[in-house]
Design a protein around this motif. Structure first.
Motif, mmCIF file in Angstrom:
data_model
loop_
_atom_site.group_PDB
_atom_site.id
_atom_site.type_symbol
_atom_site.label_atom_id
_atom_site.label_comp_id
_atom_site.label_asym_id
_atom_site.label_seq_id
_atom_site.Cartn_x
_atom_site.Cartn_y
_atom_site.Cartn_z
ATOM 1 N N LEU A 92 0.976 -1.226 0.120
ATOM 2 C CA LEU A 92 0.012 -0.105 -0.234
ATOM 3 C C LEU A 92 0.870 1.125 0.230
ATOM 4 O O LEU A 92 0.674 2.350 -0.690
ATOM 5 C CB LEU A 92 -0.880 -0.006 1.146
ATOM 6 N N ARG A 93 1.910 1.191 0.848
ATOM 7 C CA ARG A 93 3.103 2.296 0.861
ATOM 8 C C ARG A 93 3.397 2.560 -0.675
ATOM 9 O O ARG A 93 3.599 3.834 -0.868
ATOM 10 C CB ARG A 93 3.975 2.111 1.933
ATOM 11 N N GLY A 100 0.601 7.455 -6.341
ATOM 12 C CA GLY A 100 -0.460 8.384 -5.898
ATOM 13 C C GLY A 100 -1.694 7.953 -5.288
ATOM 14 O O GLY A 100 -2.684 8.819 -5.159
ATOM 15 N N TRP A 101 -1.847 6.577 -5.281
ATOM 16 C CA TRP A 101 -3.153 6.101 -4.797
ATOM 17 C C TRP A 101 -3.091 5.649 -3.080
ATOM 18 O O TRP A 101 -2.152 5.116 -2.683
ATOM 19 C CB TRP A 101 -3.435 4.679 -5.445
ATOM 20 N N THR A 102 -3.813 6.559 -2.844
ATOM 21 C CA THR A 102 -3.585 6.693 -1.096
ATOM 22 C C THR A 102 -4.423 5.392 -0.657
ATOM 23 O O THR A 102 -4.326 5.300 0.749
ATOM 24 C CB THR A 102 -4.125 8.115 -0.454
ATOM 25 N N ALA A 103 -5.468 4.787 -1.234
ATOM 26 C CA ALA A 103 -6.100 3.673 -0.677
ATOM 27 C C ALA A 103 -6.119 2.525 -1.770
ATOM 28 O O ALA A 103 -6.321 3.028 -3.083
ATOM 29 C CB ALA A 103 -7.282 4.205 -0.101
ATOM 30 N N ALA A 104 -6.362 1.201 -1.640
ATOM 31 C CA ALA A 104 -6.551 0.401 -2.798
ATOM 32 C C ALA A 104 -7.574 -0.559 -2.046
ATOM 33 O O ALA A 104 -7.166 -1.825 -1.654
ATOM 34 C CB ALA A 104 -5.308 -0.299 -2.939
ATOM 35 N N PHE A 123 12.265 -12.742 -0.677
ATOM 36 C CA PHE A 123 10.833 -13.296 -0.718
ATOM 37 C C PHE A 123 10.197 -12.174 -1.607
ATOM 38 O O PHE A 123 10.445 -10.887 -0.929
ATOM 39 C CB PHE A 123 10.216 -13.499 0.625
ATOM 40 N N LEU A 124 9.242 -12.449 -2.631
ATOM 41 C CA LEU A 124 8.407 -11.528 -3.040
ATOM 42 C C LEU A 124 7.052 -11.871 -2.906
ATOM 43 O O LEU A 124 6.659 -12.928 -3.351
ATOM 44 C CB LEU A 124 8.753 -11.275 -4.653
ATOM 45 N N THR A 125 6.281 -10.734 -2.419
ATOM 46 C CA THR A 125 4.954 -11.162 -2.248
ATOM 47 C C THR A 125 4.204 -10.221 -3.215
ATOM 48 O O THR A 125 4.326 -8.933 -3.253
ATOM 49 C CB THR A 125 4.478 -10.705 -0.725
ATOM 50 N N VAL A 126 3.453 -10.768 -4.092
ATOM 51 C CA VAL A 126 2.446 -10.059 -5.252
ATOM 52 C C VAL A 126 1.084 -10.082 -4.626
ATOM 53 O O VAL A 126 0.459 -10.965 -4.458
ATOM 54 C CB VAL A 126 2.806 -10.730 -6.398
ATOM 55 N N HIS A 127 0.843 -8.779 -4.803
ATOM 56 C CA HIS A 127 -0.893 -8.555 -4.521
ATOM 57 C C HIS A 127 -1.313 -8.057 -5.817
ATOM 58 O O HIS A 127 -0.675 -7.812 -6.814
ATOM 59 C CB HIS A 127 -0.800 -7.355 -3.481
ATOM 60 N N ARG A 128 -2.846 -8.227 -5.982
ATOM 61 C CA ARG A 128 -3.318 -7.786 -6.922
ATOM 62 C C ARG A 128 -4.655 -6.836 -6.622
ATOM 63 O O ARG A 128 -5.235 -7.019 -5.592
ATOM 64 C CB ARG A 128 -4.126 -9.035 -7.447
ATOM 65 N N TRP A 129 -4.653 -5.766 -7.370
ATOM 66 C CA TRP A 129 -5.629 -4.797 -7.201
ATOM 67 C C TRP A 129 -6.303 -4.493 -8.442
ATOM 68 O O TRP A 129 -5.668 -4.130 -9.373
ATOM 69 C CB TRP A 129 -5.183 -3.738 -6.336
ATOM 70 N N VAL A 130 -7.773 -3.847 -8.514
ATOM 71 C CA VAL A 130 -8.328 -3.459 -9.485
ATOM 72 C C VAL A 130 -8.681 -2.071 -9.219
ATOM 73 O O VAL A 130 -9.163 -1.659 -8.250
ATOM 74 C CB VAL A 130 -9.649 -4.295 -9.667
ATOM 75 N N ALA A 131 -7.829 -1.132 -10.069
ATOM 76 C CA ALA A 131 -7.832 0.262 -9.834
ATOM 77 C C ALA A 131 -9.214 0.856 -10.073
ATOM 78 O O ALA A 131 -9.785 0.425 -11.069
ATOM 79 C CB ALA A 131 -6.705 0.686 -10.533
ATOM 80 N N ASP A 132 -9.648 1.811 -9.252
ATOM 81 C CA ASP A 132 -10.793 2.384 -9.167
ATOM 82 C C ASP A 132 -10.695 3.990 -9.937
ATOM 83 O O ASP A 132 -11.663 4.566 -9.883
ATOM 84 C CB ASP A 132 -11.645 2.261 -8.161
#
Length: 175
Positions: A92-93, A100-104, A123-132
């Motif tokens: 998130l940081r 510039g996304w302050t929330a996801a 270790f690589l942790t990959v997250h997924r997010w659908v941008a709004d």
């Protein structure tokens, strides 16, 4: 398969404190971001693959000033996990700092893998997010970005490509 874990290099890395973990991903030491981890220990990185509601993936080109893979394309937006920080908080940081996304809302871990980094294992942790909403990239870190069809990335439409980013597209957007 050997992957390389790559994150953005910024002007702030010289003073960042990071955790070093054992092969079980348990924190056992801390150090400066720029220092090699002690023998047998690994770094931790968190990244996010962003897509839009049309199913396109956010692709960006790294600036020519980054230490690793300058001017390469990538889909992994991320960086080092700082001391005391969880993978999700780091992801998130990094989205805030780089795009510039302050929330996801709805961001979720997709997978975690041990990989080879140009500077050592991690270790690589990959997250997924659908941008709004559209990104506001930091020009010190991102030379260009846009949403593109995952198939275009998988078939070599953007080169050179960071290997770990190419692998993330193959894992997260199967044909």
């Amino acid at each position: 398969m050997r992957l390389r874990c790559v994150v953005m290099q910024t002007r702030r890395v010289t003073h960042e404190q990071v955790d070093h973990v054992d092969p079980g991903d348990r924190v056992v030491a801390q150090g400066r971001r720029t220092d090699a981890p002690p023998a047998g220990l690994l770094r931790r990185y968190a990244a996010t693959v962003c897509s839009d509601h049309a199913g396109r993936v956010l692709l960006y080109r790294r600036t020519p000033t980054v230490r690793t893979y300058p001017d390469h394309y990538d889909v992994l937006v991320g960086g080092a996990v700082r001391t005391g920080e969880e993978y999700l908080a780091a992801a998130l940081r990094e989205l805030r700092e780089e795009l510039g996304w302050t929330a996801a809302p709805g961001i979720a871990e997709a997978y975690r893998v041990r990989v080879d980094d140009p500077h050592g294992a991690c270790f690589l942790t990959v997250h997924r997010w659908v941008a709004d909403r559209p990104p506001r990239p930091d020009p010190r870190e991102i030379a260009w970005c846009g949403f593109v069809a995952p198939l275009t990335v998988m078939t070599g439409g953007y080169t050179p490509m960071v290997p770990a980013g190419a692998e993330a597209v193959r894992r997260l957007f199967p044909l």
